[in-house]
Design an enzyme around this catalytic site. Sequence first.
Site, mmCIF file in Angstrom:
data_model
loop_
_atom_site.group_PDB
_atom_site.id
_atom_site.type_symbol
_atom_site.label_atom_id
_atom_site.label_comp_id
_atom_site.label_asym_id
_atom_site.label_seq_id
_atom_site.Cartn_x
_atom_site.Cartn_y
_atom_site.Cartn_z
ATOM 1 N N HIS A 79 2.170 2.113 -3.182
ATOM 2 C CA HIS A 79 1.216 3.058 -3.765
ATOM 3 C C HIS A 79 1.722 4.498 -3.694
ATOM 4 O O HIS A 79 0.964 5.428 -3.875
ATOM 5 C CB HIS A 79 -0.156 2.922 -3.090
ATOM 6 C CG HIS A 79 -0.821 1.605 -3.364
ATOM 7 N ND1 HIS A 79 -2.093 1.298 -2.934
ATOM 8 C CD2 HIS A 79 -0.391 0.499 -4.029
ATOM 9 C CE1 HIS A 79 -2.406 0.066 -3.327
ATOM 10 N NE2 HIS A 79 -1.387 -0.437 -3.984
ATOM 11 N N ASP A 106 0.869 -1.186 0.000
ATOM 12 C CA ASP A 106 0.000 0.000 0.000
ATOM 13 C C ASP A 106 0.906 1.236 0.000
ATOM 14 O O ASP A 106 2.039 1.143 -0.474
ATOM 15 C CB ASP A 106 -0.960 -0.069 1.203
ATOM 16 C CG ASP A 106 -2.275 0.650 0.923
ATOM 17 O OD1 ASP A 106 -2.216 1.837 0.569
ATOM 18 O OD2 ASP A 106 -3.355 0.043 1.057
#
Length: 414
Positions: free
Chosen positions: A251, A228
């Site tokens: 991310h 993430d």
Amino acid sequence: MAELIINTCLNYLVLALSIFFFFLSESPSPAHAASVQYNVVSFGAKADGKTDSSKAFLSAWASACGSTRAATIYVPRGRFLVRSASFNGPCKSSAITVCIDGTLVAPSNRNVNGNAGSWIVFRRVYGVSVIGGTLDGQGMGLWACKLSGKSCPSGATNLMISNSENILVSGLRSLNSQMFHIVISGCQNLKMQGVKVSAPGTSPNTDGIHVTASTGVTILDSKIGTGDDCVSIGPGSNNLWIENVACGPGHGISIGSLGQEQEEDGVQNMTVKMVAFTGTQNGLRIKSWARPSNGFARNILFQHAIMNNVQNPIVIDQNYCPDNSGCPNKASGVRVSDITYQDIYGTSATLVAVKFDCSSKYLCTGIRMQDVKLTYWNQVSTASCAHADGTASGLVQPSSCLSLPQNYKTENYF
Ligand SMILES: *[C@@H]1O[C@H](CO)[C@@H](O)[C@H](O)[C@H]1NC(C)=O
């Protein structure tokens, strides 16, 4: 062998102290000279990877915390199973060093800590340094549960530091956390350096470092690869400095999601410089919910970033509304202003390398782009703007789609 010795945490401390004394030509400070040491093994910890050493760690902490002098907790080499541990203050000692040469291992059974929120916790402490060490969260079982779509515990954060002040985390490794790896919440003056975070790119919700409601957090010289956000910044964060960080897989570095609440503190005065993104979903992102809020993001400088095959290198997304639910009038109340992108270059994995999708209620203002060059394979990439005001200078590719602010004098622009 020589390398082993230099790498041990205690040697690091001895080195740091001798440098300290070298520069301190006067008599050495008695507090440092008289630092007391607590080895977790003498409190019963076992480096066998299977005996729960939580009690030993907590007893060592109680001694260090209750000491009136500077105190060091020492964790030698080896794998120590720790079911969970909260190192709580306030403490008598205002100089506690946790010196870790070994690895703390979390239980692999996802149900042990899955609903506990966090695994290793420092709470209400002042003047604590964590040097070295590995935290192995053993999150695979929990990720497998989440990826199978079953109902699962939400997972524990490897390391939570909350409501604390004057904290240093140096040389820590965080592996395979069930959920976020490191969370900094309600802290002041906290420095992280040389931190290494790793989990597979497919592991769900494993943000690297999440900072929220904190002032004066610095993250330096770190390497983060996870499933993430590499770094995510939540509401109420001020005076942040992020420098020399490598991100990927992951991310990207994200401010947000902001504006989930109607009443929310903003994010301001943040510098992100010398960061490299490799194969990430995003590079530099600001993200807010498409719902009413009094939050904001302002005075943010993104400087000297390299993008290697990044899907969304530069993105402001104020239309976040997962599952299209809970976004009553679909416009974000979060005000985004004074955001500078300077010396950002490299490759985008998609055609649209720059995307400013701002709130239709409060347009983004004061976006500045200077020396940005992002290519899509060997082609020119494109930029897309909605409700975004600002200026471009130097070489900017893709060319800017920002609207010039209404009061802007064109002679300054050309
Ligand atoms: C902004 O943050 C930096 C630390 O990142 C700090 O040194 C500086 O004083 C802050 N500026 C303001 C105006 O608060």
